[in-house]
Design a protein around this motif. Structure first.
Motif, PDB file in Angstrom:
ATOM      1  N   PRO A 117     -17.162  42.629  53.795  1.00 42.53           N
ATOM      2  CA  PRO A 117     -18.466  42.024  54.096  1.00 42.53           C
ATOM      3  C   PRO A 117     -19.076  41.432  52.832  1.00 42.53           C
ATOM      4  CG  PRO A 117     -18.620  44.418  54.053  1.00 42.53           C
ATOM      5  CD  PRO A 117     -17.168  44.090  53.959  1.00 42.53           C
ATOM      6  N   VAL A 118     -20.160  40.694  52.983  1.00 44.72           N
ATOM      7  CA  VAL A 118     -20.742  39.954  51.864  1.00 44.72           C
ATOM      8  C   VAL A 118     -21.140  40.872  50.717  1.00 44.72           C
ATOM      9  CG1 VAL A 118     -22.666  38.489  51.161  1.00 44.72           C
ATOM     10  CG2 VAL A 118     -21.540  38.089  53.354  1.00 44.72           C
ATOM     11  N   ALA A 119     -21.785  41.994  51.021  1.00 49.27           N
ATOM     12  CA  ALA A 119     -22.239  42.900  49.963  1.00 49.27           C
ATOM     13  C   ALA A 119     -21.065  43.433  49.144  1.00 49.27           C
ATOM     14  CB  ALA A 119     -23.029  44.054  50.574  1.00 49.27           C
ATOM     15  N   ASP A 120     -20.002  43.837  49.823  1.00 54.86           N
ATOM     16  CA  ASP A 120     -18.822  44.320  49.115  1.00 54.86           C
ATOM     17  C   ASP A 120     -18.135  43.195  48.349  1.00 54.86           C
ATOM     18  OD1 ASP A 120     -19.299  46.811  50.051  1.00 54.86           O
ATOM     19  OD2 ASP A 120     -17.557  46.938  51.366  1.00 54.86           O
ATOM     20  N   ALA A 121     -18.144  41.992  48.920  1.00 55.50           N
ATOM     21  CA  ALA A 121     -17.525  40.847  48.246  1.00 55.50           C
ATOM     22  C   ALA A 121     -18.217  40.551  46.919  1.00 55.50           C
ATOM     23  CB  ALA A 121     -17.553  39.620  49.146  1.00 55.50           C
ATOM     24  N   VAL A 122     -19.535  40.708  46.875  1.00 50.44           N
ATOM     25  CA  VAL A 122     -20.281  40.484  45.631  1.00 50.44           C
ATOM     26  C   VAL A 122     -19.861  41.507  44.582  1.00 50.44           C
ATOM     27  CG1 VAL A 122     -22.567  40.536  44.572  1.00 50.44           C
ATOM     28  CG2 VAL A 122     -22.230  39.389  46.766  1.00 50.44           C
ATOM     29  N   LEU A 123     -19.757  42.774  44.987  1.00 48.57           N
ATOM     30  CA  LEU A 123     -19.321  43.819  44.063  1.00 48.57           C
ATOM     31  C   LEU A 123     -17.900  43.555  43.566  1.00 48.57           C
ATOM     32  CD1 LEU A 123     -20.572  47.234  45.512  1.00 48.57           C
ATOM     33  CD2 LEU A 123     -21.124  46.229  43.295  1.00 48.57           C
ATOM     34  N   LEU A 124     -17.032  43.168  44.479  1.00 50.84           N
ATOM     35  CA  LEU A 124     -15.655  42.875  44.098  1.00 50.84           C
ATOM     36  C   LEU A 124     -15.580  41.688  43.148  1.00 50.84           C
ATOM     37  CD1 LEU A 124     -13.833  43.437  47.508  1.00 50.84           C
ATOM     38  CD2 LEU A 124     -13.445  44.720  45.399  1.00 50.84           C
ATOM     39  N   PHE A 125     -16.409  40.679  43.375  1.00 51.72           N
ATOM     40  CA  PHE A 125     -16.437  39.527  42.468  1.00 51.72           C
ATOM     41  C   PHE A 125     -16.843  39.971  41.067  1.00 51.72           C
ATOM     42  CE2 PHE A 125     -18.518  36.052  40.274  1.00 51.72           C
ATOM     43  CZ  PHE A 125     -17.603  35.020  40.432  1.00 51.72           C
ATOM     44  N   LEU A 126     -17.878  40.793  40.978  1.00 50.66           N
ATOM     45  CA  LEU A 126     -18.324  41.299  39.675  1.00 50.66           C
ATOM     46  C   LEU A 126     -17.210  42.063  38.975  1.00 50.66           C
ATOM     47  CD1 LEU A 126     -20.617  41.934  37.607  1.00 50.66           C
ATOM     48  CD2 LEU A 126     -21.134  43.953  38.998  1.00 50.66           C
ATOM     49  N   ALA A 127     -16.515  42.908  39.745  1.00 51.60           N
ATOM     50  CA  ALA A 127     -15.459  43.721  39.146  1.00 51.60           C
ATOM     51  C   ALA A 127     -14.246  42.888  38.749  1.00 51.60           C
ATOM     52  CB  ALA A 127     -15.046  44.823  40.121  1.00 51.60           C
TER      53      ALA A 127
END
Length: 216
Positions: A117-127
């Motif tokens: 989902p979008v929220a997890d995708a943002v975290l994954l992008f940061l990581a």
């Protein structure tokens, strides 16, 4: 950039840093996921812990500010790295199919990104695109390369690049990751600044992240 001397001359804190970073990169995500964290939070926590270890103290990390001109040179160089590594991966997949060797079409991380989902995708992008490149470049291009070069200068460049490819654990990606590892090492040694390799690594990961998001 010289790495003369014997491998035994490296201080204990140097080896401790290598082992801690290697443990973070190889095992920390699995431990956190096993403890109940989502893959996105596990990757983000891994990146934060890794960066804290990798860039402290900053003066020994090899990271310095990049000039705008050098940043543009690294970005242009990265375009070619992506092109040649992509060709190598495609050729490896074709060869594996011809030989009847089974392999996953995509890396597990790519599957995780595409289904998040979008929220997890943002975290994954940061990581994946910001934190992990810092950690891996300090570990492979700075620390492991330095130790390997002291032990055997002639094989350090190729050896650390091959190790970088192998730890990703994706068989069809080995040739492409090896090319990327060689390219990142070249940028670091050419500019005498690990920030050049980190920038290229981040751009490559951003490209791969974008492809994973688009191909669901």
């Amino acid at each position: 950039m010289r790495y003369g001397g014997k491998i035994s001359s490296l201080p204990p804190r140097f080896w401790l840093r290598i082992w801690v970073l290697a443990a973070i990169v190889l095992f920390f995500p699995s431990v956190l996921i096993g403890a109940g964290l989502s893959p996105a939070w596990a990757m983000a926590a891994t990146g934060i812990c890794g960066v804290a270890t990798a860039v402290f103290p900053l003066r020994s990390s090899g990271i310095r500010p990049l000039s705008l001109r050098t940043a543009f040179q690294c970005a242009w160089y990265t375009v070619w790295l992506i092109l040649f590594s992509s060709i190598a991966v495609a050729a490896a997949k074709l060869l594996l199919r011809k030989c009847g060797v089974p392999f996953p079409e995509r890396q597990p991380l790519a599957e995780t990104i595409s289904g998040s989902p979008v929220a997890d995708a943002v975290l994954l992008f940061l990581a994946v695109c910001v934190l992990i490149p810092f950690v891996e470049e300090v570990l492979f291009r700075r620390l492991i390369f330095r130790a390997w070069h002291k032990a055997h200068p002639g094989s350090a460049w190729l050896g650390t690049s091959l190790l970088f490819a192998a730890v990703h654990g994706y068989l069809p990606g080995l040739p492409g990751l090896f090319i990327l590892g060689c390219g990142f090492q070249y940028l670091y040694l050419r500019h005498r600044n690990l920030a050049a390799a980190i920038l290229a690594h981040s751009l490559v990961n951003m490209f791969a992240f974008g492809i994973s998001v688009l191909i669901r």
